[in-house]
Design a protein around this motif. Structure first.
Motif, short mmCIF file in Angstrom:
data_model
loop_
_atom_site.label_atom_id
_atom_site.label_comp_id
_atom_site.label_asym_id
_atom_site.label_seq_id
_atom_site.Cartn_x
_atom_site.Cartn_y
_atom_site.Cartn_z
N TRP A 224 2.08 2.06 -13.15
CA TRP A 224 1.18 0.30 -12.15
C TRP A 224 -0.24 1.06 -12.80
CZ3 TRP A 224 2.45 -0.89 -6.99
CH2 TRP A 224 3.66 -0.91 -6.84
N TYR A 225 -0.14 0.36 -13.21
CA TYR A 225 -1.81 0.18 -14.44
C TYR A 225 -2.91 -0.12 -13.38
CZ TYR A 225 0.87 1.83 -18.45
OH TYR A 225 1.20 1.83 -19.60
N LEU A 226 -3.40 0.16 -12.78
CA LEU A 226 -5.20 -0.47 -12.29
C LEU A 226 -6.07 -0.66 -13.10
CD1 LEU A 226 -5.14 1.97 -9.68
CD2 LEU A 226 -4.13 0.24 -9.78
N THR B 252 -7.09 -5.79 -10.45
CA THR B 252 -5.13 -6.21 -10.89
C THR B 252 -4.98 -4.78 -10.57
OG1 THR B 252 -6.24 -6.09 -13.27
CG2 THR B 252 -5.69 -8.52 -11.93
N ILE B 253 -3.84 -5.15 -10.46
CA ILE B 253 -2.09 -4.49 -10.89
C ILE B 253 -0.81 -5.03 -11.36
CG2 ILE B 253 -0.17 -2.63 -9.67
CD1 ILE B 253 -1.64 -3.42 -7.15
N ARG C 97 0.70 -0.79 0.04
CA ARG C 97 0.01 0.03 0.10
C ARG C 97 1.05 1.27 0.12
NH1 ARG C 97 -2.89 -3.11 3.87
NH2 ARG C 97 -2.26 -1.60 5.71
N GLU C 98 1.43 1.45 0.94
CA GLU C 98 3.02 2.17 1.16
C GLU C 98 3.55 2.76 -0.77
OE1 GLU C 98 5.78 1.66 3.86
OE2 GLU C 98 4.54 2.56 5.49
N THR C 99 3.82 1.45 -1.19
CA THR C 99 4.34 1.92 -2.09
C THR C 99 3.70 2.06 -3.44
OG1 THR C 99 6.21 -0.06 -1.67
CG2 THR C 99 5.96 0.05 -3.99
N LEU C 100 2.22 1.95 -3.43
CA LEU C 100 1.18 2.02 -4.49
C LEU C 100 1.17 3.58 -4.36
CD1 LEU C 100 -0.38 1.12 -6.78
CD2 LEU C 100 -2.39 0.63 -5.24
#
Length: 86
Positions: free
Chosen positions: A67-69, A55-56, A32-35
């Motif tokens: 980073w694609y959501l 997905t990520i 979560r921190e990295t995202l």
């Protein structure tokens, strides 16, 4: 070859670092921190648009990282990778 990750978004298969389930990946505090850090740095692209992301998809192109959501499930994306669907 390219992988369709939803809503007219395509990524090069050779650039994919990983495909992660959103529920499982965001369970970890570090993930979560990295995202959040990637979002602040403008590296997150919401390919899910108005859908709930499932997905990520982490991609690397040289020194750049995105980073694609995506709303497409991990299972469907992996099937597309294995079947060489464009």
């Amino acid at each position: 070859m390219y992988l369709h990750i939803g809503n007219h978004y395509y990524v090069r298969k050779q650039d994919i670092v990983g495909i992660f389930d959103m529920d499982n990946a965001t369970y970890s505090h570090r993930t979560r921190e990295t995202l959040n850090k990637a979002e602040k740095e403008g590296k997150v692209i919401n390919a899910a648009e108005f859908e709930i992301p499932n997905t990520i998809v982490v991609c690397r192109d040289g020194d750049s990282e995105k980073w694609y959501l995506s709303m497409v499930t991990v299972q469907t994306l992996l099937k597309r990778v294995q079947e060489h669907i464009i």
